[in-house]
Enzyme design. Structure first.
Site, mmCIF file in Angstrom:
data_model
loop_
_atom_site.group_PDB
_atom_site.id
_atom_site.type_symbol
_atom_site.label_atom_id
_atom_site.label_comp_id
_atom_site.label_asym_id
_atom_site.label_seq_id
_atom_site.Cartn_x
_atom_site.Cartn_y
_atom_site.Cartn_z
ATOM 1 N N ARG A 102 1.086 -1.114 0.108
ATOM 2 C CA ARG A 102 0.246 0.383 0.493
ATOM 3 C C ARG A 102 1.326 1.212 -0.039
ATOM 4 O O ARG A 102 0.341 2.303 -0.652
ATOM 5 C CB ARG A 102 -0.657 -0.076 1.279
ATOM 6 N N LYS A 137 0.512 24.887 -3.459
ATOM 7 C CA LYS A 137 -0.863 23.783 -3.144
ATOM 8 C C LYS A 137 0.232 22.945 -3.557
ATOM 9 O O LYS A 137 -0.850 21.851 -3.599
ATOM 10 C CB LYS A 137 -1.162 24.914 -4.171
ATOM 11 N N LYS A 169 2.904 39.306 -2.592
ATOM 12 C CA LYS A 169 2.071 38.906 -3.438
ATOM 13 C C LYS A 169 0.533 39.901 -3.058
ATOM 14 O O LYS A 169 1.405 41.143 -2.083
ATOM 15 C CB LYS A 169 0.939 37.909 -2.795
ATOM 16 N N GLU A 199 3.645 40.206 -7.622
ATOM 17 C CA GLU A 199 2.020 39.830 -8.361
ATOM 18 C C GLU A 199 1.255 41.513 -8.748
ATOM 19 O O GLU A 199 1.699 42.360 -7.409
ATOM 20 C CB GLU A 199 1.205 39.146 -7.479
ATOM 21 N N ASP A 220 -2.464 38.301 -12.273
ATOM 22 C CA ASP A 220 -3.017 36.977 -11.761
ATOM 23 C C ASP A 220 -4.579 37.682 -12.592
ATOM 24 O O ASP A 220 -4.850 38.974 -12.837
ATOM 25 C CB ASP A 220 -3.206 37.547 -10.442
#
Length: 284
Positions: A102, A137, A169, A199, A220
């Site tokens: 597994r 992410k 950001k 950004e 963005d």
């Protein structure tokens, strides 16, 4: 040529996964049903099409439980596979194979899924100058492997963490007091080898970046037409990266705008696992 995974990282990840699975009492099912001297041969095979990634983790999982297991790898990372293709064959102590099964499948299926999705995106931008890249992410604890899988699928890596590049950001800009203030602060604080990306949401913000200077700009949630205008204004002075609203239906148009990079969070946070199976035959 895809640089191989660090074997120390592979070993640590595999050991932690096996410890999680074995718990306090070990594999009580296998211990109760399989004689200690039983032998087996098993084949890991694809149950659908995709791209291979993570074979080293599967091999390490089997050999962590029995270094004497014979493992033959039939397809290396980055190879395209179809239903029924054999990825590897493992032979030896049956208990070790069954107990590691597994963990080996979990790692390989997850990474193959990321590589396979990345390959679909990469195929959509062929003929443009755009490259598909990943984001942060990722699954906690698995980032290095998931980003490796992106490379196996023909993509490129963005930064690995908060410490290897500056990415300013929208929230940084808001707190810092604007685009110019954020860029000036970054340039005054980091070394000459640290890249700075910022950004922007509008062409007005982009003009401020062009005035202040940066290594890269993240455009963005802009439409392809606005992206094309942004690329025109940038005129090769910095890397142009598009992000936001990217999916398999939109990525070709985004690439057609002339951007250099397209970052896609879905590569790692939404890729389905590739269905792999371990077919085993037990015999003395």
């Amino acid at each position: 040529m895809i640089p191989p995974l660090n074997p120390l990282l592979v070993r640590r990840a595999v050991e932690e996964a096996l410890l999680e699975d074995l718990g306090r009492a070990g594999d009580v099912t296998t211990s109760a049903t399989i004689p200690g001297d039983a032998r087996a041969t098993a084949v890991m095979a694809a149950r659908g099409p995709g791209v291979i990634a993570g074979v080293d983790l599967a091999v390490a999982a089997f050999r962590a439980l029995d270094p004497e297991l014979s493992v033959t790898v039939h397809l290396n990372d980055g190879a395209a596979i179809t239903r029924g293709d054999h990825v590897l064959t493992v032979a030896g102590n049956a208990r070790a194979i069954l107990t590691a099964e597994r963990v080996a499948l979990n790692f390989t299926g997850r990474l193959c899924g990321i590589a396979s999705l990345t390959a679909l995106y990469a195929a959509k931008v062929v003929g443009t100058q755009a490259h598909i890249c990943c984001t942060r992410k990722t699954t906690p604890g698995l980032r290095v492997f998931e980003k490796y899988a992106v490379r196996c699928g023909g993509g490129m890596n963005h930064r690995f963490g908060l410490d290897d590049a500056v990415l300013i950001k929208d929230n940084h800009i808001a707190v810092a007091g604007g685009v110019a203030a954020a860029l000036r602060g970054a340039k005054a604080s980091v070394g000459h080898l640290v890249k700075i990306e910022i950004e922007v949401d509008t062409l007005d913000q982009l003009d401020q970046v062009l005035q202040e200077g940066a290594d890269a700009v993240l455009l963005d949630n802009m439409t392809p037409d606005v992206l094309a205008e942004a690329v025109r204004r940038i005129d090769g002075r910095m890397v142009a990266e598009a992000s936001g609203g990217v999916n398999l239906d939109t990525v070709a148009a985004i690439a057609g705008s002339g951007v250099d990079m397209i970052s896609v969070g879905a590569l790692t946070h939404s890729a389905p696992c590739l269905d792999l199976g371990l077919d085993i035959a037990i015999g003395k």
